[in-house]
Motif scaffolding. Structure first.
Motif, PDB file in Angstrom:
ATOM      1  N   GLU A  13      21.646  -3.832   4.632  1.00  0.00           N
ATOM      2  CA  GLU A  13      20.686  -4.930   4.640  1.00  0.00           C
ATOM      3  C   GLU A  13      19.332  -4.458   5.169  1.00  0.00           C
ATOM      4  O   GLU A  13      18.272  -4.857   4.665  1.00  0.00           O
ATOM      5  CB  GLU A  13      21.232  -6.073   5.492  1.00  0.00           C
ATOM      6  N   ALA A  14      19.383  -3.625   6.194  1.00  0.00           N
ATOM      7  CA  ALA A  14      18.136  -3.087   6.752  1.00  0.00           C
ATOM      8  C   ALA A  14      17.397  -2.222   5.728  1.00  0.00           C
ATOM      9  O   ALA A  14      16.158  -2.246   5.620  1.00  0.00           O
ATOM     10  CB  ALA A  14      18.436  -2.273   8.007  1.00  0.00           C
ATOM     11  N   LEU A  15      18.189  -1.454   4.954  1.00  0.00           N
ATOM     12  CA  LEU A  15      17.569  -0.620   3.914  1.00  0.00           C
ATOM     13  C   LEU A  15      16.906  -1.484   2.842  1.00  0.00           C
ATOM     14  O   LEU A  15      15.824  -1.156   2.332  1.00  0.00           O
ATOM     15  CB  LEU A  15      18.624   0.301   3.284  1.00  0.00           C
ATOM     16  N   TYR A  16      17.556  -2.611   2.488  1.00  0.00           N
ATOM     17  CA  TYR A  16      16.923  -3.539   1.536  1.00  0.00           C
ATOM     18  C   TYR A  16      15.601  -4.068   2.098  1.00  0.00           C
ATOM     19  O   TYR A  16      14.608  -4.231   1.379  1.00  0.00           O
ATOM     20  CB  TYR A  16      17.873  -4.705   1.228  1.00  0.00           C
ATOM     21  N   GLY A  17      15.590  -4.351   3.395  1.00  0.00           N
ATOM     22  CA  GLY A  17      14.372  -4.851   4.022  1.00  0.00           C
ATOM     23  C   GLY A  17      13.252  -3.816   3.984  1.00  0.00           C
ATOM     24  O   GLY A  17      12.074  -4.154   3.748  1.00  0.00           O
ATOM     25  N   ILE A  18      13.630  -2.563   4.218  1.00  0.00           N
ATOM     26  CA  ILE A  18      12.618  -1.491   4.170  1.00  0.00           C
ATOM     27  C   ILE A  18      12.037  -1.376   2.768  1.00  0.00           C
ATOM     28  O   ILE A  18      10.821  -1.263   2.580  1.00  0.00           O
ATOM     29  CB  ILE A  18      13.250  -0.156   4.622  1.00  0.00           C
ATOM     30  N   ARG A  19      12.927  -1.407   1.753  1.00  0.00           N
ATOM     31  CA  ARG A  19      12.441  -1.258   0.383  1.00  0.00           C
ATOM     32  C   ARG A  19      11.526  -2.414  -0.032  1.00  0.00           C
ATOM     33  O   ARG A  19      10.509  -2.205  -0.701  1.00  0.00           O
ATOM     34  CB  ARG A  19      13.615  -1.160  -0.590  1.00  0.00           C
ATOM     35  N   SER A  20      11.896  -3.620   0.405  1.00  0.00           N
ATOM     36  CA  SER A  20      11.063  -4.763   0.035  1.00  0.00           C
ATOM     37  C   SER A  20       9.700  -4.716   0.714  1.00  0.00           C
ATOM     38  O   SER A  20       8.737  -5.321   0.228  1.00  0.00           O
ATOM     39  CB  SER A  20      11.783  -6.071   0.387  1.00  0.00           C
ATOM     40  N   SER A  21       9.616  -4.017   1.832  1.00  0.00           N
ATOM     41  CA  SER A  21       8.328  -3.884   2.527  1.00  0.00           C
ATOM     42  C   SER A  21       7.378  -2.945   1.789  1.00  0.00           C
ATOM     43  O   SER A  21       6.170  -2.959   2.042  1.00  0.00           O
ATOM     44  CB  SER A  21       8.549  -3.375   3.958  1.00  0.00           C
ATOM     45  N   PHE A  22       7.910  -2.126   0.927  1.00  0.00           N
ATOM     46  CA  PHE A  22       7.097  -1.176   0.148  1.00  0.00           C
ATOM     47  C   PHE A  22       7.384  -1.422  -1.340  1.00  0.00           C
ATOM     48  O   PHE A  22       8.305  -0.833  -1.906  1.00  0.00           O
ATOM     49  CB  PHE A  22       7.440   0.265   0.521  1.00  0.00           C
ATOM     50  N   PRO A  23       6.625  -2.313  -1.966  1.00  0.00           N
ATOM     51  CA  PRO A  23       6.932  -2.716  -3.340  1.00  0.00           C
ATOM     52  C   PRO A  23       6.851  -1.575  -4.352  1.00  0.00           C
ATOM     53  O   PRO A  23       7.385  -1.691  -5.451  1.00  0.00           O
ATOM     54  CB  PRO A  23       5.871  -3.784  -3.635  1.00  0.00           C
ATOM     55  N   GLN A  24       6.184  -0.484  -4.004  1.00  0.00           N
ATOM     56  CA  GLN A  24       6.113   0.650  -4.936  1.00  0.00           C
ATOM     57  C   GLN A  24       7.458   1.379  -5.039  1.00  0.00           C
ATOM     58  O   GLN A  24       7.660   2.171  -5.955  1.00  0.00           O
ATOM     59  CB  GLN A  24       5.038   1.650  -4.492  1.00  0.00           C
ATOM     60  N   THR A  25       8.381   1.098  -4.085  1.00  0.00           N
ATOM     61  CA  THR A  25       9.660   1.810  -4.039  1.00  0.00           C
ATOM     62  C   THR A  25      10.608   1.240  -5.091  1.00  0.00           C
ATOM     63  O   THR A  25      10.927   0.047  -5.087  1.00  0.00           O
ATOM     64  CB  THR A  25      10.311   1.682  -2.656  1.00  0.00           C
ATOM     65  N   LYS A  26      11.027   2.095  -6.015  1.00  0.00           N
ATOM     66  CA  LYS A  26      11.949   1.654  -7.059  1.00  0.00           C
ATOM     67  C   LYS A  26      13.403   1.876  -6.649  1.00  0.00           C
ATOM     68  O   LYS A  26      14.240   0.981  -6.815  1.00  0.00           O
ATOM     69  CB  LYS A  26      11.645   2.403  -8.362  1.00  0.00           C
ATOM     70  N   TYR A  27      13.697   3.057  -6.118  1.00  0.00           N
ATOM     71  CA  TYR A  27      15.063   3.371  -5.697  1.00  0.00           C
ATOM     72  C   TYR A  27      15.040   3.867  -4.256  1.00  0.00           C
ATOM     73  O   TYR A  27      14.143   4.632  -3.867  1.00  0.00           O
ATOM     74  CB  TYR A  27      15.684   4.466  -6.584  1.00  0.00           C
ATOM     75  N   LEU A  28      16.079   3.421  -3.497  1.00  0.00           N
ATOM     76  CA  LEU A  28      16.254   3.907  -2.119  1.00  0.00           C
ATOM     77  C   LEU A  28      17.743   4.211  -1.942  1.00  0.00           C
ATOM     78  O   LEU A  28      18.597   3.352  -2.209  1.00  0.00           O
ATOM     79  CB  LEU A  28      15.797   2.848  -1.107  1.00  0.00           C
ATOM     80  N   TYR A  29      18.059   5.418  -1.491  1.00  0.00           N
ATOM     81  CA  TYR A  29      19.468   5.835  -1.393  1.00  0.00           C
ATOM     82  C   TYR A  29      19.598   6.919  -0.340  1.00  0.00           C
ATOM     83  O   TYR A  29      18.603   7.538   0.075  1.00  0.00           O
ATOM     84  CB  TYR A  29      19.993   6.312  -2.743  1.00  0.00           C
ATOM     85  N   VAL A  30      20.884   7.134   0.087  1.00  0.00           N
ATOM     86  CA  VAL A  30      21.219   8.191   1.041  1.00  0.00           C
ATOM     87  C   VAL A  30      22.326   9.026   0.424  1.00  0.00           C
ATOM     88  O   VAL A  30      23.380   8.494   0.044  1.00  0.00           O
ATOM     89  CB  VAL A  30      21.679   7.610   2.394  1.00  0.00           C
ATOM     90  N   TYR A  31      22.061  10.334   0.259  1.00  0.00           N
ATOM     91  CA  TYR A  31      23.013  11.244  -0.360  1.00  0.00           C
ATOM     92  C   TYR A  31      23.378  12.356   0.617  1.00  0.00           C
ATOM     93  O   TYR A  31      22.531  12.797   1.400  1.00  0.00           O
ATOM     94  CB  TYR A  31      22.416  11.919  -1.604  1.00  0.00           C
ATOM     95  N   LYS A  32      24.662  12.777   0.496  1.00  0.00           N
ATOM     96  CA  LYS A  32      25.066  14.022   1.160  1.00  0.00           C
ATOM     97  C   LYS A  32      25.178  15.075   0.066  1.00  0.00           C
ATOM     98  O   LYS A  32      25.909  14.884  -0.912  1.00  0.00           O
ATOM     99  CB  LYS A  32      26.403  13.856   1.877  1.00  0.00           C
ATOM    100  N   ILE A  33      24.432  16.151   0.187  1.00  0.00           N
ATOM    101  CA  ILE A  33      24.351  17.168  -0.855  1.00  0.00           C
ATOM    102  C   ILE A  33      25.467  18.181  -0.652  1.00  0.00           C
ATOM    103  O   ILE A  33      25.552  18.852   0.390  1.00  0.00           O
ATOM    104  CB  ILE A  33      22.987  17.864  -0.847  1.00  0.00           C
ATOM    105  N   VAL A  47       8.951   5.263   3.846  1.00  0.00           N
ATOM    106  CA  VAL A  47      10.220   4.607   3.499  1.00  0.00           C
ATOM    107  C   VAL A  47      11.406   5.437   3.982  1.00  0.00           C
ATOM    108  O   VAL A  47      12.350   4.920   4.627  1.00  0.00           O
ATOM    109  CB  VAL A  47      10.288   4.386   1.975  1.00  0.00           C
ATOM    110  N   THR A  48      11.410   6.743   3.686  1.00  0.00           N
ATOM    111  CA  THR A  48      12.568   7.585   4.051  1.00  0.00           C
ATOM    112  C   THR A  48      12.664   7.781   5.559  1.00  0.00           C
ATOM    113  O   THR A  48      13.782   7.862   6.112  1.00  0.00           O
ATOM    114  CB  THR A  48      12.470   8.946   3.351  1.00  0.00           C
ATOM    115  N   ASN A  49      11.507   7.866   6.235  1.00  0.00           N
ATOM    116  CA  ASN A  49      11.564   7.989   7.702  1.00  0.00           C
ATOM    117  C   ASN A  49      12.148   6.725   8.323  1.00  0.00           C
ATOM    118  O   ASN A  49      12.932   6.788   9.287  1.00  0.00           O
ATOM    119  CB  ASN A  49      10.162   8.254   8.259  1.00  0.00           C
ATOM    120  N   SER A  50      11.740   5.576   7.753  1.00  0.00           N
ATOM    121  CA  SER A  50      12.300   4.315   8.259  1.00  0.00           C
ATOM    122  C   SER A  50      13.807   4.263   8.002  1.00  0.00           C
ATOM    123  O   SER A  50      14.593   3.822   8.858  1.00  0.00           O
ATOM    124  CB  SER A  50      11.607   3.126   7.579  1.00  0.00           C
TER     125      SER A  50
END
Length: 732
Positions: free
Chosen positions: A286-306, A255-258
């Motif tokens: 929208e693309a990130l939503y598509g990636i998450r829906s492709s992997f139903p085990q994924t609960k949260y998907l986000y991009v952070y700058k630390i 998921v994160t690589n995608s």
């Protein structure tokens, strides 16, 4: 050249295989017919029950498990229910051995128990494997009735429906099994009993056993199986969890690589500043939503700058109605991430993080987003829900336990069977044969040596030797030693008996010769001792035949009387020849001396027994002491030397008194002519109740004429042999 096994030489193997095949057929065929004709029953354990009744635990367990294995070819999930079939097999074996199939009330217990196993345990098993399966299949009408009419919960309704259907099913199956069992021939049942070693020696030998060896083995095997099962289950559980986590890590990295490929790392700062107004932001989101829906085990998907002040949100997708953080907002660090902050702040990679907090049990994977110059400018992160692992682990654990304990029960049954065949039954057979042999030899040790029945001892020894136990281990060594001991003991007893018989005969000859030497001093008595001995034996046998003195007159006692009789006048050795052979009447002084032969005989024989101790067979000498001492006592107490009367006089002396007087009356002496038979018997009968025991006189009258005829015949022939009545005369 290929060698084939000749099954004719292995009847046990053939019988076992055929019984198992028939059991499988009786399980599979009725269940298939029930499905084919839409019968609302399972009918899948008839063969298991009939196999348990005919062959016992091991073949029944194999039939039950293999039936599920065969059904599992087309329906793999059926394999996991094998443990239930095995439980029914074990229960059927127990109930059959406890004779629960013999009456109607107990049959209801059997059917209800089977229903609890098949319906109750099976329903719980299905629930833990697949969740609530309410209102499906042939139990649906009952399940809905309990739920709608009685208001029970769906779980309770389904459980009760499964038990009720299973009671109907198991009732039909038990009736069918008993019907088939009834038509199995007695010969076949006996053959299968022998094949599967239902040995009576186990029951007989275990009567004296407080703690059965087989029970100990069963306990040890069960403990070992439970410990091994717990260990294997724990190892399997942790291995499964580890593999599940690795699988989820792979999903999260995918998921994160995608996400890293979708997000333009060179525009991170622009996205933070402008937010969703930035060009292309919505497309990336929208693309990130598509990636998450492709992997139903994924609960949260986000991009952070630390940054040092917190996590700056670049993308944060909405989840299940929960809105994500706005671009540019700052999220405080979770305490569980503090150990990883130095690495994250420098743009390095961190290992997947497992956390369990307010957001749930999550697996978090961070993948760096690098700009064109290769610098980490942000992280694509995915939180994978681990809740699915819990349900997968539970299902895996139940399936593993089912298969493990199913196979464990089979292994345990095989081990028990091997222990039973190889140790318990051989040991019990040896113990039973040894007890019988020991009992026989113990009886022999308490008997007169010449009364020992060597045939019984030989038969007992042959039972030990004839067990035919063939094993090349400690059991075989024990059997060889036991067989050798039995044979050696028999040979020893035979040698001792032969030697004892020779010694006993030698003693008897010596004592008899001694008695005859003493008797020969009295020239008037002739063959008195031999004749009186014959009379005593014949009279004792007749008394025994008529049931008189039954508590005393045994075969052994009669034999002792015969041997003791010749010694009744042994005390005459102390009487002068002048008195013994005086032709006229004795003076009072001489008669007093003559009477002393009773006490002198008692003294001689008593001293002989005391001095000889165990070196002589004193069994019959004790009776000769009583005869010598009391044979001149009278029933009314007027006799000598002690003046005792009635039953105070020993029976042996009362019998001798009749025999002694009768011979004295009918014999010719230097001082008198022989009396006629009639006159002698008149004197005897007149003395009944005075001189003699009246019961003994009565019996003597039944045989006296034959005794007198035989004595007369021998006297006329000039024979000096003792009187030996034939069997007909003795029993007349």
């Amino acid at each position: 050249m290929t060698k084939f096994i000749d099954l004719r030489n292995h009847p046990t193997l053939v019988s076992s295989v055929l019984l198992i095949l028939v059991g499988l057929a009786l399980n599979l065929i009725p269940s298939r017919l029930a499905i084919m004709f839409g019968i609302p029953l399972y009918l899948d354990c008839t063969g298991t029950i009939i196999t348990a009744m005919l062959g016992g635990n091991l073949p029944a367990v194999i039939v039950g498990f293999c039936s599920n294995a065969i059904n599992g070819i087309s329906e793999p999930e059926t394999m996991y229910y094998g443990v239930i079939s095995i439980m029914i097999a074990v229960a059927a074996t127990f109930f059959y051995h406890q004779r629960f199939f013999t009456n109607i009330p107990r049959l209801f217990v059997v059917i209800f128990t089977f229903a609890l196993i098949g319906g109750g345990v099976g329903s719980l098993f299905t629930y833990f494997l697949y969740g609530l399966n309410f209102g499906q299949g042939i139990t649906a009408p009952f399940a809905h009735a309990f739920n709608d009419v009685f208001g029970y919960s769906k779980f309770t309704s389904q459980l009760l429906a499964d038990i009720i259907i299973d009671m109907l099913d198991k009732g039909a199956v038990v009736v069918l099994a008993m019907f088939i069992f009834r038509f199995v021939s007695r010969r076949l049942k006996n053959h299968l009993n022998q094949v599967f070693l239902r040995d009576s020696s186990n029951r007989d030998a275990n009567k004296n056993v407080k703690h059965s060896l087989l029970r100990k083995v069963v306990v040890m095997v069960i403990v070992a199986e439970v410990l091994l099962g717990a260990l294997a289950s724990s190892i399997g559980f942790f291995l499964y969890r580890d593999n599940s986590i690795k699988r989820f890590v792979a999903i999260a990295k995918g998921v994160t690589n995608s996400a890293a490929h979708v997000v333009d790392a060179d525009r991170i700062d622009e996205f933070l500043t402008v937010g969703d107004s930035a060009e292309g932001y919505k497309d990336i989101e929208e693309a990130l939503y598509g990636i998450r829906s492709s992997f139903p085990q994924t609960k949260y998907l986000y991009v952070y700058k630390i940054e040092r002040d917190g996590c700056h949100v670049v993308f944060d997708l909405d989840t299940d109605g929960e809105p994500g953080s706005e671009p540019g907002s700052v999220v405080a660090f979770d305490p569980s991430f503090e150990p990883y902050l130095p690495t994250l702040l420098t743009g390095g990679e961190i290992e997947p993080i497992v956390s369990d907090d307010k957001f749930g049990w999550l697996l978090t994977v961070y993948t760096p987003l690098k700009n064109a110059s290769g610098k980490t400018v942000a992280y694509a992160a995915a939180d994978i829900s681990m809740d699915e692992i819990k349900s997968d682990e539970a299902m895996f654990f139940i399936k593993m336990l089912s298969l493990f304990f199913g196979l464990s029960i089979i292994i345990m049954s095989i081990v028990i069977e091997l222990v039973n065949r190889g140790i318990v039954i051989p040991v019990n057979r040896m113990a039973l044969a040894a007890m019988k042999f020991s009992g026989t030899t113990m009886i022999a040790s308490t008997m007169d040596t010449e009364k020992v029945n060597l045939d019984k001892i030989r038969n007992a020894a042959d039972r030990v030797v004839g067990l035919g136990i063939r094993s090349f281990d400690e059991i075989g060594n024990l059997y060889d030693s036991l067989s050798s001991m039995a044979s050696d003991t028999y040979n020893f007893i035979a040698r001792v008996q032969a030697q004892a018989e020779r010694i006993s005969k030698m003693q008897e000859v010596i004592i008899m010769e001694f008695a005859e030497v003493v008797e020969a001093r009295d020239k008037s008595t002739g063959n008195h001792i031999k004749k009186t001995a014959a009379y005593v034996e014949a009279l004792a046998e007749q008394l025994k035949k008529e049931g008189k003195f039954a508590d005393v007159l045994t075969d052994e006692f009669v034999h002792k009387l015969k041997r003791a009789a010749p010694l009744h006048d042994i005390g005459k050795i102390a009487v002068s020849d002048l008195i013994l052979n005086k032709p006229g009447k004795l003076t009072d002084e001489e008669f007093s001396i003559m009477k002393s032969h009773t006490t002198e005989g008692w003294k001689i024989l008593t001293k002989m027994v005391e001095d000889a101790g165990n070196t002589i067979d004193a069994n019959y000498l004790n009776e000769s002491i009583d005869m010598a001492h009391y044979h001149h006592e009278k029933w009314d107490g007027s006799g000598y030397p002690t003046g005792i009367k009635g039953e105070e006089i020993p029976l042996s002396a009362r019998i001798m008194a009749v025999a002694d007087v009768f011979d004295a009356l009918v014999a010719e002496r230097v001082y008198k002519k022989p009396f006629t038979y009639e006159k002698a018997m008149a004197i005897i009968t007149e003395g009944a109740g005075k001189h003699f025991d009246p019961d003994i006189v009565e019996t003597f009258t039944h045989i006296s004429e034959k005794l007198y005829s035989e004595r007369t015949r021998l006297d006329q022939s000039g024979s000096e042999a003792s009187i030996h009545l034939d069997s007909n005369a003795q029993k007349s």
